[in-house]
Design a protein around this motif. Structure first.
Motif, mmCIF file in Angstrom:
data_model
loop_
_atom_site.group_PDB
_atom_site.id
_atom_site.type_symbol
_atom_site.label_atom_id
_atom_site.label_comp_id
_atom_site.label_asym_id
_atom_site.label_seq_id
_atom_site.Cartn_x
_atom_site.Cartn_y
_atom_site.Cartn_z
ATOM 1 N N VAL A 119 -13.615 -23.902 0.078
ATOM 2 C CA VAL A 119 -12.392 -24.490 0.638
ATOM 3 C C VAL A 119 -11.529 -23.411 1.283
ATOM 4 N N LEU A 120 -11.375 -22.280 0.598
ATOM 5 C CA LEU A 120 -10.582 -21.190 1.181
ATOM 6 C C LEU A 120 -11.247 -20.639 2.443
ATOM 7 N N GLY A 121 -12.573 -20.521 2.422
ATOM 8 C CA GLY A 121 -13.291 -20.065 3.609
ATOM 9 C C GLY A 121 -13.150 -21.043 4.755
ATOM 10 N N LEU A 122 -13.191 -22.323 4.471
ATOM 11 C CA LEU A 122 -12.988 -23.343 5.492
ATOM 12 C C LEU A 122 -11.598 -23.239 6.103
ATOM 13 N N LEU A 123 -10.598 -23.083 5.259
ATOM 14 C CA LEU A 123 -9.232 -22.927 5.765
ATOM 15 C C LEU A 123 -9.075 -21.650 6.590
ATOM 16 N N ALA A 124 -9.705 -20.569 6.128
ATOM 17 C CA ALA A 124 -9.645 -19.317 6.881
ATOM 18 C C ALA A 124 -10.342 -19.476 8.230
ATOM 19 N N GLY A 125 -11.481 -20.171 8.252
ATOM 20 C CA GLY A 125 -12.188 -20.412 9.509
ATOM 21 C C GLY A 125 -11.353 -21.229 10.484
ATOM 22 N N VAL A 126 -10.689 -22.253 9.991
ATOM 23 C CA VAL A 126 -9.818 -23.060 10.853
ATOM 24 C C VAL A 126 -8.660 -22.217 11.374
ATOM 25 N N PHE A 127 -8.080 -21.394 10.501
ATOM 26 C CA PHE A 127 -6.977 -20.533 10.925
ATOM 27 C C PHE A 127 -7.420 -19.545 12.006
ATOM 28 N N VAL A 128 -8.580 -18.908 11.807
ATOM 29 C CA VAL A 128 -9.092 -17.955 12.796
ATOM 30 C C VAL A 128 -9.383 -18.667 14.112
ATOM 31 N N THR A 129 -9.927 -19.868 14.037
ATOM 32 C CA THR A 129 -10.230 -20.641 15.250
ATOM 33 C C THR A 129 -8.960 -20.953 16.029
ATOM 34 N N LEU A 130 -7.897 -21.267 15.330
ATOM 35 C CA LEU A 130 -6.650 -21.636 15.996
ATOM 36 C C LEU A 130 -5.881 -20.429 16.530
ATOM 37 N N VAL A 131 -5.982 -19.296 15.860
ATOM 38 C CA VAL A 131 -5.129 -18.154 16.199
ATOM 39 C C VAL A 131 -5.837 -17.109 17.047
ATOM 40 N N ALA A 132 -7.050 -16.764 16.704
ATOM 41 C CA ALA A 132 -7.716 -15.629 17.333
ATOM 42 C C ALA A 132 -8.668 -16.094 18.430
ATOM 43 N N GLU A 133 -8.913 -15.173 19.368
ATOM 44 C CA GLU A 133 -9.917 -15.420 20.400
ATOM 45 C C GLU A 133 -11.210 -14.747 19.964
ATOM 46 N N THR A 134 -12.272 -15.519 19.923
ATOM 47 C CA THR A 134 -13.576 -14.973 19.547
ATOM 48 C C THR A 134 -14.598 -15.374 20.589
ATOM 49 N N THR A 135 -15.742 -14.708 20.531
ATOM 50 C CA THR A 135 -16.828 -15.055 21.448
ATOM 51 C C THR A 135 -17.630 -16.239 20.915
ATOM 52 N N LEU A 136 -17.394 -16.604 19.650
ATOM 53 C CA LEU A 136 -18.100 -17.730 19.034
ATOM 54 C C LEU A 136 -17.310 -19.022 19.250
ATOM 55 N N THR A 137 -17.985 -20.138 19.148
ATOM 56 C CA THR A 137 -17.278 -21.414 19.257
ATOM 57 C C THR A 137 -16.509 -21.677 17.960
ATOM 58 N N GLY A 138 -15.573 -22.576 18.016
ATOM 59 C CA GLY A 138 -14.739 -22.886 16.850
ATOM 60 C C GLY A 138 -15.537 -23.434 15.688
ATOM 61 N N LEU A 139 -16.532 -24.258 15.972
ATOM 62 C CA LEU A 139 -17.340 -24.840 14.911
ATOM 63 C C LEU A 139 -18.132 -23.771 14.159
ATOM 64 N N VAL A 140 -18.663 -22.803 14.891
ATOM 65 C CA VAL A 140 -19.427 -21.723 14.259
ATOM 66 C C VAL A 140 -18.524 -20.883 13.363
ATOM 67 N N VAL A 141 -17.312 -20.602 13.799
ATOM 68 C CA VAL A 141 -16.372 -19.809 12.981
ATOM 69 C C VAL A 141 -16.027 -20.572 11.697
#
Length: 174
Positions: free
Chosen positions: A71-93
């Motif tokens: 659950v914490l990892g899921l929340l962290a992944g959603v937070f990173v998807t919303l805030v940071a720019e990555t080369t990966l898609t949001g679903l993968v993060v």
């Protein structure tokens, strides 16, 4: 009555019960006939020390840790998807956050379970062997009358025994 309050009214034991629930039923019974529950109290008596070993299955703690970590990892992944720019898609993060959080949570739960269930760890508690129901001396005769009437009725609600050595007005006057 709060634990830090001291009773200024002298009280007498009117009943004794083997469990807190039975003592609470006694108080509820007396309260249903009009006695003030604020004046009655339940006191633990005959205290003894009990040593217990905390036993929680390691598998249960590991599974709970994995769930919390996921659950914490899921929340962290959603937070990173919303805030940071990555080369990966949001679903993968989000999936990577879920997987890594689950792995870290599993390890955390496993270590917690192994440390918690050590053989030398013991918890010592002080527990009462019986509970006394007490009321003010002024209401003692009313409470005894109600409890004596309740012993004739076998409705299963009231399970207690009146203490034989509780002070009686007749004995004290003699």
């Amino acid at each position: 009555m709060r634990p830090d309050q001291v009773s200024v009214v002298p009280s007498s034991v009117i009943a004794s019960a083997s469990s807190f629930e039975n003592a609470q039923r006694t108080v509820d019974y007396l309260r249903s006939y009009g006695m003030d529950s604020g004046s009655m109290s339940i006191v633990g008596a005959e205290l003894r020390q009990v040593r217990k070993r905390p036993r929680v299955p390691v598998v249960k703690l590991t599974a709970a840790g994995a769930l919390h970590g996921a659950v914490l990892g899921l929340l962290a992944g959603v937070f990173v998807t919303l805030v940071a720019e990555t080369t990966l898609t949001g679903l993968v993060v989000v999936i990577w956050g879920l997987v890594y959080g689950g792995l870290l949570g599993t390890l955390w739960g496993l270590f917690r379970g192994l440390i918690r269930n050590r053989p030398e760890v013991e918890i010592t508690e002080v527990v009462p062997t019986r509970y006394e129901v007490r009321c003010p001396v002024e209401e003692l005769s009313v409470a005894r009358t109600l409890l004596a009437d309740a012993s004739d009725v076998d409705d299963g609600r009231v399970e207690r025994e009146v203490i034989a050595d509780a002070p009686h007005e007749e004995r004290d006057a003699a």
